[in-house]
Design a protein around this motif. Sequence first.
Motif, PDB file in Angstrom:
ATOM      1  N   VAL A 178       0.847  -1.202   0.000  1.00 49.40           N
ATOM      2  CA  VAL A 178       0.000   0.000   0.000  1.00 49.40           C
ATOM      3  C   VAL A 178       0.880   1.249   0.000  1.00 49.40           C
ATOM      4  CG1 VAL A 178      -1.696   1.334   1.319  1.00 49.40           C
ATOM      5  CG2 VAL A 178      -1.983  -1.146   1.056  1.00 49.40           C
ATOM      6  N   GLU A 179       1.914   1.254   0.819  1.00 47.61           N
ATOM      7  CA  GLU A 179       2.794   2.421   0.891  1.00 47.61           C
ATOM      8  C   GLU A 179       3.548   2.646  -0.419  1.00 47.61           C
ATOM      9  OE1 GLU A 179       2.526   4.788   3.096  1.00 47.61           O
ATOM     10  OE2 GLU A 179       0.967   3.493   3.930  1.00 47.61           O
ATOM     11  N   HIS A 180       3.900   1.582  -1.107  1.00 49.94           N
ATOM     12  CA  HIS A 180       4.534   1.707  -2.420  1.00 49.94           C
ATOM     13  C   HIS A 180       3.608   2.455  -3.379  1.00 49.94           C
ATOM     14  CE1 HIS A 180       6.556   0.723  -6.173  1.00 49.94           C
ATOM     15  NE2 HIS A 180       5.389   0.263  -6.611  1.00 49.94           N
ATOM     16  N   HIS A 181       2.346   2.048  -3.428  1.00 47.91           N
ATOM     17  CA  HIS A 181       1.394   2.734  -4.309  1.00 47.91           C
ATOM     18  C   HIS A 181       1.174   4.180  -3.877  1.00 47.91           C
ATOM     19  CE1 HIS A 181       0.160  -0.362  -7.122  1.00 47.91           C
ATOM     20  NE2 HIS A 181       0.213  -1.240  -6.130  1.00 47.91           N
ATOM     21  N   ARG A 182       1.104   4.401  -2.570  1.00 48.71           N
ATOM     22  CA  ARG A 182       0.921   5.774  -2.070  1.00 48.71           C
ATOM     23  C   ARG A 182       2.119   6.646  -2.468  1.00 48.71           C
ATOM     24  NH1 ARG A 182      -2.548   6.283   1.857  1.00 48.71           N
ATOM     25  NH2 ARG A 182      -1.915   4.372   2.929  1.00 48.71           N
ATOM     26  N   ALA A 183       3.339   6.109  -2.327  1.00 51.62           N
ATOM     27  CA  ALA A 183       4.554   6.855  -2.677  1.00 51.62           C
ATOM     28  C   ALA A 183       4.615   7.172  -4.170  1.00 51.62           C
ATOM     29  CB  ALA A 183       5.793   6.071  -2.252  1.00 51.62           C
ATOM     30  N   GLN A 184       4.006   6.317  -4.983  1.00 50.67           N
ATOM     31  CA  GLN A 184       3.951   6.551  -6.426  1.00 50.67           C
ATOM     32  C   GLN A 184       2.901   7.597  -6.798  1.00 50.67           C
ATOM     33  OE1 GLN A 184       6.043   5.056  -8.742  1.00 50.67           O
ATOM     34  NE2 GLN A 184       7.078   4.346  -6.901  1.00 50.67           N
ATOM     35  N   GLY A 185       2.123   8.033  -5.803  1.00 52.59           N
ATOM     36  CA  GLY A 185       1.074   9.017  -6.063  1.00 52.59           C
ATOM     37  C   GLY A 185      -0.185   8.393  -6.637  1.00 52.59           C
ATOM     38  N   ASN A 186      -0.318   7.073  -6.496  1.00 50.61           N
ATOM     39  CA  ASN A 186      -1.498   6.384  -7.027  1.00 50.61           C
ATOM     40  C   ASN A 186      -2.746   6.729  -6.222  1.00 50.61           C
ATOM     41  OD1 ASN A 186       0.515   3.436  -7.531  1.00 50.61           O
ATOM     42  ND2 ASN A 186       0.133   5.067  -8.958  1.00 50.61           N
ATOM     43  N   LEU A 187      -3.865   6.757  -6.909  1.00 50.40           N
ATOM     44  CA  LEU A 187      -5.163   6.915  -6.288  1.00 50.40           C
ATOM     45  C   LEU A 187      -5.516   5.568  -5.660  1.00 50.40           C
ATOM     46  CD1 LEU A 187      -7.574   8.875  -6.048  1.00 50.40           C
ATOM     47  CD2 LEU A 187      -8.365   8.019  -8.256  1.00 50.40           C
ATOM     48  N   LEU A 188      -5.846   5.553  -4.376  1.00 51.03           N
ATOM     49  CA  LEU A 188      -6.073   4.305  -3.661  1.00 51.03           C
ATOM     50  C   LEU A 188      -7.527   4.146  -3.252  1.00 51.03           C
ATOM     51  CD1 LEU A 188      -3.056   4.416  -1.161  1.00 51.03           C
ATOM     52  CD2 LEU A 188      -3.184   3.179  -3.313  1.00 51.03           C
ATOM     53  N   ALA A 189      -8.018   2.924  -3.349  1.00 51.33           N
ATOM     54  CA  ALA A 189      -9.342   2.582  -2.832  1.00 51.33           C
ATOM     55  C   ALA A 189      -9.310   1.135  -2.376  1.00 51.33           C
ATOM     56  CB  ALA A 189     -10.409   2.772  -3.904  1.00 51.33           C
ATOM     57  N   LEU A 190      -9.958   0.867  -1.279  1.00 47.85           N
ATOM     58  CA  LEU A 190     -10.178  -0.500  -0.840  1.00 47.85           C
ATOM     59  C   LEU A 190     -11.565  -0.872  -1.329  1.00 47.85           C
ATOM     60  CD1 LEU A 190      -9.500  -3.059   0.725  1.00 47.85           C
ATOM     61  CD2 LEU A 190     -10.239  -1.909   2.809  1.00 47.85           C
ATOM     62  N   VAL A 191     -11.629  -1.861  -2.212  1.00 42.68           N
ATOM     63  CA  VAL A 191     -12.884  -2.271  -2.839  1.00 42.68           C
ATOM     64  C   VAL A 191     -13.157  -3.707  -2.414  1.00 42.68           C
ATOM     65  CG1 VAL A 191     -14.124  -2.536  -5.020  1.00 42.68           C
ATOM     66  CG2 VAL A 191     -12.350  -0.770  -4.805  1.00 42.68           C
ATOM     67  N   THR A 192     -14.261  -3.916  -1.722  1.00 42.98           N
ATOM     68  CA  THR A 192     -14.555  -5.232  -1.171  1.00 42.98           C
ATOM     69  C   THR A 192     -16.043  -5.496  -1.104  1.00 42.98           C
ATOM     70  OG1 THR A 192     -14.252  -6.661   0.773  1.00 42.98           O
ATOM     71  CG2 THR A 192     -14.442  -4.299   1.194  1.00 42.98           C
ATOM     72  N   SER A 193     -16.407  -6.757  -1.227  1.00 45.07           N
ATOM     73  CA  SER A 193     -17.812  -7.126  -1.077  1.00 45.07           C
ATOM     74  C   SER A 193     -18.213  -7.203   0.391  1.00 45.07           C
ATOM     75  CB  SER A 193     -18.097  -8.461  -1.770  1.00 45.07           C
ATOM     76  OG  SER A 193     -17.301  -9.474  -1.211  1.00 45.07           O
ATOM     77  N   THR A 194     -17.239  -7.276   1.270  1.00 45.63           N
ATOM     78  CA  THR A 194     -17.530  -7.296   2.707  1.00 45.63           C
ATOM     79  C   THR A 194     -18.197  -5.985   3.092  1.00 45.63           C
ATOM     80  OG1 THR A 194     -15.629  -8.726   3.065  1.00 45.63           O
ATOM     81  CG2 THR A 194     -16.503  -7.592   4.991  1.00 45.63           C
ATOM     82  N   ASN A 195     -19.056  -6.038   4.111  1.00 41.66           N
ATOM     83  CA  ASN A 195     -19.817  -4.835   4.451  1.00 41.66           C
ATOM     84  C   ASN A 195     -18.955  -3.756   5.093  1.00 41.66           C
ATOM     85  OD1 ASN A 195     -20.156  -4.845   7.514  1.00 41.66           O
ATOM     86  ND2 ASN A 195     -20.856  -6.908   7.005  1.00 41.66           N
ATOM     87  N   ASP A 196     -19.438  -2.537   4.956  1.00 37.53           N
ATOM     88  CA  ASP A 196     -18.695  -1.359   5.416  1.00 37.53           C
ATOM     89  C   ASP A 196     -18.449  -1.364   6.923  1.00 37.53           C
ATOM     90  OD1 ASP A 196     -21.431  -0.946   5.900  1.00 37.53           O
ATOM     91  OD2 ASP A 196     -21.438   1.115   5.157  1.00 37.53           O
TER      92      ASP A 196
END
Length: 149
Positions: free
Chosen positions: A21-39
């Motif tokens: 996750v930190e690698h993607h954040r450091a790259q400036g990527n837009l992040l989302a956790l997408v899951t079928s599990t409930n909020d």
Amino acid sequence: HARFMREVIVPAIQPQARALVEHHRAQGNLLALVTSTNDFVVAPIAAAFAIETLIATRLERDAAGAFTGRIDGTPAFREGKVARVGQWLAGRGAGWGDFDRISVYSDSPNDLPLLERATDPVATNPSPELEALARQRGWRVLRLFESSR
């Protein structure tokens, strides 16, 4: 809820998962956790990773805030994930085609509609079915931790 997070979930979060996750954040990527599990279940997990955007199956609540037992809106499952991500992107003034690269990490063949939208689909700790499909399609297979599967 807090006790379950503290005693079960937080100890199970692997350093490799945080690093990814930190690698993607450091790259400036837009992040989302997408899951079928409930909020209700997943919101603290998204917070533990400092991921602001959670796209999960929303549980309906009544006026007093109690759960009704029904789902609110489109469930974040299979094609519903694609629809909900599309809605989130549209709310940001963007669409799927506005990104050069889209990475999706999943362990389940239920996520094929979302994985197939990605430029970089990654079968992560995959079920045997997803692993076989990923290898057939030349997708990366990532093992963040060993499991009993």
